[in-house]
Design a protein around this motif. Structure first.
Motif: not given
Ligand code: DGT
Length: 259
Positions: A118-136
């Motif tokens: 099948g198509t492999p799926v990589q799952v991340y807990e949070r992303s570079v986007y939440s780093d910027r648009y949530i926390f920073a």
């Protein structure tokens, strides 16, 4: 290895890498991202969960120092430093958390998935986007990151994300949504030492940041593709850790969403 073996390995690896789906799990502190990620990992052979590197932030330089009673203590707990003195350490924290998130997004596929059908799926807990648009962003609004630091952060963040482009492109976002009160209760239950001082007010601010970004779509994002990303909103108010029926429902929603 002979060069042909290496070539076959590299090309199969590159092929698989090109077709990886990348998904990030977003949600407030202690909402249950790690638990949910483990659930995904166990439910699908093609899914690979890459955990948030919290332990790296708790032990930045891996060195030890001697305390008065002779015990070894790890130094440079950046997570603790950030909570203890956010004005001094928030910018430093965001540089480090973002770099570690970027590394997880660039991590090659696990060997066991190279041969999967099948198509492999990589799952991340949070992303570079939440780093910027949530926390920073939140730290900037709280005055813990000043306007110069915020300008510098945004500049290198945009540059890095644009440079790595398709290699970190997400397929979609899973938003685990729960009230700040529920997250506060879960946070108290797990008792992580660094988080002892966290107040409900902080979780409320982070909750609103998630809502603005992922539900109201009112956060001004710099990246065009990010604004168009599909978002699967899952109700994480229910306790899903030990309830098999709730887990099944959630997993079905995820599979339908990404199929
Ligand atoms: P989970 O599995 O939903 O219970 O998630 P946690 O709480 O294990 O993981 P998470 O992402 O909420 O973060 C772990 C700790 O690090 C938590 O105290 C919040 C903090 N943290 C995570 N990312 C950032 C960040 O980018 N900036 C700041 N200032 N704090 C962050």
């Amino acid at each position: 290895f002979s060069s042909s073996v290496l070539y076959r390995f590299a090309s199969s690896h590159m092929n698989r890498s090109n077709e990886i789906k990348r998904v990030s799990i977003e949600g407030n502190i202690a909402v249950g991202k790690s638990t949910f990620a483990k659930l995904l990992q166990s439910a699908g052979q093609d899914w690979e969960v890459i955990a948030e590197p919290v332990s790296k932030w708790q032990n930045v330089d891996q060195t030890t120092r001697q305390t008065a009673d002779g015990a070894q203590q790890s130094s440079s707990n950046l997570l603790e430093m950030m909570y203890h003195d956010p004005k001094r350490w928030s910018y430093t924290f965001q540089t480090f958390s973002c770099m570690s998130r970027m590394r997880t997004h660039l991590q090659p596929l696990a060997a066991r998935l190279l041969q999967s059908t099948g198509t492999p799926v990589q799952v991340y807990e949070r992303s570079v986007y939440s780093d910027r648009y949530i926390f920073a962003l939140n730290m900037f609004e709280l005055g813990c990151i000043n306007s110069t630091e915020w300008a510098v952060y945004q500049d290198w963040h945009s540059f890095l994300v644009e440079q790595f482009g398709h290699r970190i492109q997400l397929e979609g976002i899973i938003y685990l949504r729960a009230s700040p009160q529920t997250c506060m209760e879960r946070l108290g239950r797990r008792g992580r030492m660094e988080e002892e001082g966290i107040q409900l007010d902080y979780l409320e601010k982070l909750h609103m940041k998630h809502e603005d970004w992922l539900i109201n779509k009112s956060t001004k994002v710099h990246f065009e593709h990010l604004a168009k990303l599909p978002v699967l909103v899952l109700d994480a108010e229910v306790e899903f850790e030990k309830d098999a029926k709730v887990q099944d429902d959630l997993l079905t929603k995820v599979k339908d969403f990404f199929s």
